[in-house]
Design a protein around this motif. Structure first.
Motif, short mmCIF file in Angstrom:
data_model
loop_
_atom_site.label_atom_id
_atom_site.label_comp_id
_atom_site.label_asym_id
_atom_site.label_seq_id
_atom_site.Cartn_x
_atom_site.Cartn_y
_atom_site.Cartn_z
N LEU A 160 0.82 -1.28 0.05
CA LEU A 160 0.13 -0.09 -0.07
C LEU A 160 0.92 1.15 -0.02
O LEU A 160 0.61 2.34 -0.76
CB LEU A 160 -0.82 -0.03 1.24
CG LEU A 160 -1.86 -0.84 0.98
CD1 LEU A 160 -2.88 -1.05 2.43
CD2 LEU A 160 -3.06 -0.32 0.05
N ALA A 161 1.89 0.89 0.77
CA ALA A 161 2.73 2.42 0.78
C ALA A 161 3.34 2.80 -0.49
O ALA A 161 3.66 3.67 -0.95
CB ALA A 161 3.99 2.23 1.93
N GLY A 162 3.80 1.48 -1.12
CA GLY A 162 4.40 1.74 -2.40
C GLY A 162 3.75 2.06 -3.54
O GLY A 162 4.08 2.76 -4.30
N CYS A 163 2.46 1.76 -3.42
CA CYS A 163 1.28 1.84 -4.54
C CYS A 163 1.02 3.36 -4.40
O CYS A 163 0.85 4.03 -5.45
CB CYS A 163 0.17 0.90 -4.34
SG CYS A 163 -0.82 1.28 -5.67
N ALA A 164 1.05 4.18 -3.00
CA ALA A 164 0.55 5.30 -2.91
C ALA A 164 1.59 5.97 -3.43
O ALA A 164 1.72 7.16 -4.28
CB ALA A 164 0.33 5.80 -1.49
N GLY A 165 3.17 5.73 -3.35
CA GLY A 165 4.30 6.47 -3.67
C GLY A 165 4.40 6.33 -5.21
O GLY A 165 4.88 7.46 -5.83
N ALA A 166 4.12 5.16 -5.91
CA ALA A 166 4.15 5.07 -7.50
C ALA A 166 2.98 5.91 -8.07
O ALA A 166 3.29 6.58 -9.13
CB ALA A 166 3.89 3.68 -7.72
N ALA A 168 7.26 1.50 -8.03
CA ALA A 168 6.57 0.29 -8.73
C ALA A 168 7.16 -0.99 -8.66
O ALA A 168 6.59 -1.89 -8.16
CB ALA A 168 6.53 0.54 -10.02
N LEU A 169 8.54 -0.90 -8.38
CA LEU A 169 9.24 -2.41 -7.94
C LEU A 169 8.99 -2.61 -6.56
O LEU A 169 8.74 -3.95 -6.34
CB LEU A 169 10.89 -2.34 -8.38
CG LEU A 169 10.93 -2.33 -10.02
CD1 LEU A 169 12.45 -1.99 -10.13
CD2 LEU A 169 10.64 -3.52 -10.39
N ILE A 170 8.87 -1.71 -5.54
CA ILE A 170 8.70 -2.04 -4.28
C ILE A 170 7.31 -2.63 -4.04
O ILE A 170 7.07 -3.53 -3.31
CB ILE A 170 8.76 -0.57 -3.68
CG1 ILE A 170 10.32 -0.22 -3.29
CG2 ILE A 170 8.19 -0.79 -1.98
CD1 ILE A 170 10.47 1.30 -2.68
N THR A 171 6.33 -1.99 -4.75
CA THR A 171 4.95 -2.66 -4.68
C THR A 171 4.80 -3.91 -5.15
O THR A 171 4.30 -4.76 -4.51
CB THR A 171 4.22 -1.43 -5.68
OG1 THR A 171 4.14 -0.07 -5.17
CG2 THR A 171 2.23 -1.90 -5.50
N GLN A 194 12.97 -0.24 -19.85
CA GLN A 194 13.78 -1.34 -20.01
C GLN A 194 14.20 -2.07 -18.59
O GLN A 194 14.07 -3.32 -18.25
CB GLN A 194 14.85 -1.41 -20.71
CG GLN A 194 16.03 -0.41 -20.39
CD GLN A 194 16.95 -0.18 -21.41
OE1 GLN A 194 17.12 -1.16 -22.23
NE2 GLN A 194 17.79 0.84 -21.17
N TYR A 195 14.47 -1.06 -17.61
CA TYR A 195 14.86 -1.52 -16.27
C TYR A 195 13.75 -1.89 -15.54
O TYR A 195 13.73 -2.92 -14.83
CB TYR A 195 15.67 -0.31 -15.75
CG TYR A 195 16.88 0.02 -16.43
CD1 TYR A 195 18.20 -0.79 -16.12
CD2 TYR A 195 17.21 1.25 -16.88
CE1 TYR A 195 19.12 -0.82 -17.04
CE2 TYR A 195 18.46 1.57 -17.61
CZ TYR A 195 19.52 0.57 -17.60
OH TYR A 195 20.65 0.96 -18.13
N LEU A 196 12.59 -1.34 -15.56
CA LEU A 196 11.30 -1.81 -14.88
C LEU A 196 11.06 -3.22 -15.22
O LEU A 196 10.63 -3.99 -14.52
CB LEU A 196 10.19 -0.67 -15.17
CG LEU A 196 8.95 -0.94 -14.50
CD1 LEU A 196 9.25 -1.14 -13.22
CD2 LEU A 196 7.94 -0.17 -15.00
N PHE A 197 11.31 -3.33 -16.70
CA PHE A 197 10.61 -4.73 -17.06
C PHE A 197 11.96 -5.80 -16.53
O PHE A 197 11.26 -6.84 -16.33
CB PHE A 197 10.73 -4.90 -18.50
CG PHE A 197 10.69 -5.92 -19.41
CD1 PHE A 197 9.21 -6.79 -19.21
CD2 PHE A 197 11.49 -6.62 -20.10
CE1 PHE A 197 9.27 -8.04 -19.86
CE2 PHE A 197 11.43 -7.90 -20.44
CZ PHE A 197 10.15 -8.67 -20.37
N LEU A 198 13.11 -5.55 -16.97
CA LEU A 198 13.88 -6.41 -16.47
C LEU A 198 14.09 -6.71 -15.09
O LEU A 198 14.05 -7.78 -14.56
CB LEU A 198 15.49 -5.98 -16.79
CG LEU A 198 15.79 -5.91 -18.37
CD1 LEU A 198 17.17 -5.29 -18.58
CD2 LEU A 198 16.03 -7.31 -18.86
N PHE A 199 13.81 -5.72 -14.04
CA PHE A 199 13.93 -6.25 -12.53
C PHE A 199 12.47 -6.86 -12.29
O PHE A 199 12.48 -7.17 -11.09
CB PHE A 199 14.06 -4.80 -11.91
CG PHE A 199 15.29 -4.40 -11.89
CD1 PHE A 199 16.50 -5.06 -11.18
CD2 PHE A 199 15.99 -3.31 -12.26
CE1 PHE A 199 17.71 -4.81 -11.52
CE2 PHE A 199 17.23 -2.79 -12.33
CZ PHE A 199 18.18 -3.47 -11.95
N SER A 200 11.46 -6.71 -13.21
CA SER A 200 10.14 -7.58 -12.88
C SER A 200 10.38 -8.93 -13.19
O SER A 200 9.33 -9.47 -12.82
CB SER A 200 9.08 -6.79 -13.42
OG SER A 200 8.95 -5.29 -12.99
#
Length: 479
Positions: free
Chosen positions: A140-146, A169-172, A209-215
């Motif tokens: 919830l905290a990560g989503c609010a931040g994203a 987004a990655l934290i969430t 690309q980094y968001l995708f790779l780390f996901s």
């Protein structure tokens, strides 16, 4: 730079004071629960991962970020449950900070601000999740931040905001995989935003690309869970019945009469219409509305393409977050400032949800048990009653309803109850146990029950002596 009027400074300062006071009171409540609440079923399962149960690492019970953050705290505190809960307890402050940025730091009217804060900060279901050793509070905290940084990207377009969006987004995602839907929703909306600004396919690939790779590890883990049919809390009845009814049941957490349930369903439909209307007003484009509709439409597509179940129960907690933000955005927008039949009709569902939130929070407020895992409330008390009867500390076996197994074994280790044999999930109807601690509906299965020692009326749990227990000591009085 345009000068800001003293009135705005005064208003903003006053909002900060009210927000700070409300946040502080709620934080103390969450912190108190974290220290006083007994361990729950799912927390105890995650505890076994910290002890080295690698078999649970890739299961749905493991919320990765929650486990990683709690691991050093477990080592320092000898696995005290309050310490394991601290990451989620502290994440409430992060969540409340972004709630303020999303709703309270601008020129929002008090008419919009108070209902939104009650929905977003005073929801008892949220408060339970922030005080448990699970990943929901962190998510919830990560989503609010994203959401906040995605909003900044759309409004200001600076690279630093996009980097922060990716981080949150990655934290969430790693806090709780159920939040994949809002993360994908925000990502898709930003892709459309950048494409409309003239970004090429190559430019979009470089940005994301980094968001995708780390996901990828999370997506691979989700694939494993789907292949083993371990995606819990999913339904097949339909997106409205499985998902939206879950919001009503879990967000408000009080016994609903048919008329109350109907009223809340109508209010929920009304908020859905409000969110939809925002999508068609150029000056009232709400990011939470867009993300919310994406979260409802994508599961339908995945259900028919790959057989995914519709999200429900605890997995749709993000819907309540989005509804609170939708409510604020609409009340704060110009159409709501005009006193008209249209404005009143739009305000009514928000008022219904606000009142239901306040009543539900008051109805469930306590520092003894978690509403979703209520049956674990008296586990330690039952063990103490058994220990009082077992003055010579002979080895004792307990037959249980299967849901109690993780938490009872946690207490066996943490309380160093050497007289207690490891608890298993074998059905109590096999008999041969010294004691039984079971749900009320399981008592009829016990073949060798001797006498009822205690019945916990609030959780409908029974502590029963078995015929195999040979009492050789003076029985301590039960309290």
């Amino acid at each position: 730079m345009h000068p800001v009027s003293p009135d705005l400074y005064s208003s903003l300062s006053f909002r900060k004071i009210v927000w700070g006071a409300l946040t502080g009171i709620i934080f103390l409540y969450i912190l108190t629960r974290a220290f006083r609440l007994g361990i729950t079923h799912d927390e105890a399962l995650s505890y076994t991962i910290l002890l080295g149960d690698t078999g649970r690492l890739w299961t749905a019970n493991n919320h990765w970020l929650n486990t990683l953050l709690s691991w050093p705290l477990a080592w320092m505190s000898n696995y005290a449950i309050w310490a394991l809960r601290l990451p989620n307890v502290l994440s409430f402050l992060v969540y409340a900070y972004f709630v303020f940025l999303l709703t309270g730091s601008g020129k929002g009217k008090w008419m919009a601000l108070l209902p939104a804060w009650f929905l977003l900060l005073g929801n008892h279901y949220f408060l339970e999740l922030f005080g448990l050793f699970r990943g929901y509070g962190l998510a919830l905290a990560g989503c609010a931040g994203a959401l906040y940084y995605a909003k900044q990207v759309r409004e200001k377009g600076e690279l630093k905001y996009f980097r922060k969006f990716q981080l949150f987004a990655l934290i969430t995602l790693y806090a709780n995989y159920a939040f994949l839907y809002p993360v994908l929703g925000m990502t898709a909306i930003l892709i459309v935003h950048f494409w409309a600004q003239g970004n090429t396919f190559q430019g979009l690939r470089n940005r994301f690309q980094y968001l995708f790779l780390f996901s990828l590890p999370a997506l691979y883990n989700l694939h494993l869970l789907k292949s083993r049919e371990e995606l819990y809390f999913g339904g097949d009845m339909g997106i409205l019945q499985d998902t939206l009814n879950s919001v009503i049941r879990y967000s408000f957490q009080f016994e609903l009469h048919p008329m109350q349930s109907t009223l809340l369903q109508i209010a929920l439909a009304g908020l859905g219409i409000i969110a939809g209307l925002q999508l068609f007003y150029p000056k009232s484009q709400s990011l939470p509305s867009q993300v919310g509709y994406f979260c409802l439409l994508l599961p339908i597509v995945l259900h028919f393409l790959v057989g995914m179940k519709y999200p429900m129960e605890r997995s749709v907690v993000y819907i309540t977050l989005l509804l609170g933000l939708v409510s604020y955005h609409w009340l704060e927008s110009p159409p709501a400032s005009k006193l008209s039949l249209k404005s009143i009709a739009l305000f009514l569902p928000i008022l219904v949800f606000t009142l239901a939130t306040l009543y539900g929070s008051w109805y469930r407020m306590n520092d003894r048990y978690a509403s979703t895992w209520y049956y674990d409330e008296h586990n330690l008390d039952a063990l103490k009653k058994i220990e009082a009867m077992n003055s010579r500390h002979k080895e004792i076996s307990i037959g249980i309803s299967w849901v109690l197994e993780p938490s009872l074994n946690y207490y066996k280790k943490q309380q160093e109850l050497d007289w207690l044999n490891p608890v298993n999930r074998n059905s109590p109807h096999t008999g041969g146990y010294d004691f039984y601690f079971v749900l009320e509906e399981d008592t009829a299965e016990i073949p060798d029950k001797s006498r009822l020692l205690h019945f916990y009326s609030d959780t409908r749990m029974a502590l029963i002596e078995g015929l195999s227990f040979q009492q050789t000591d003076t029985i301590a009085p039960l309290r």
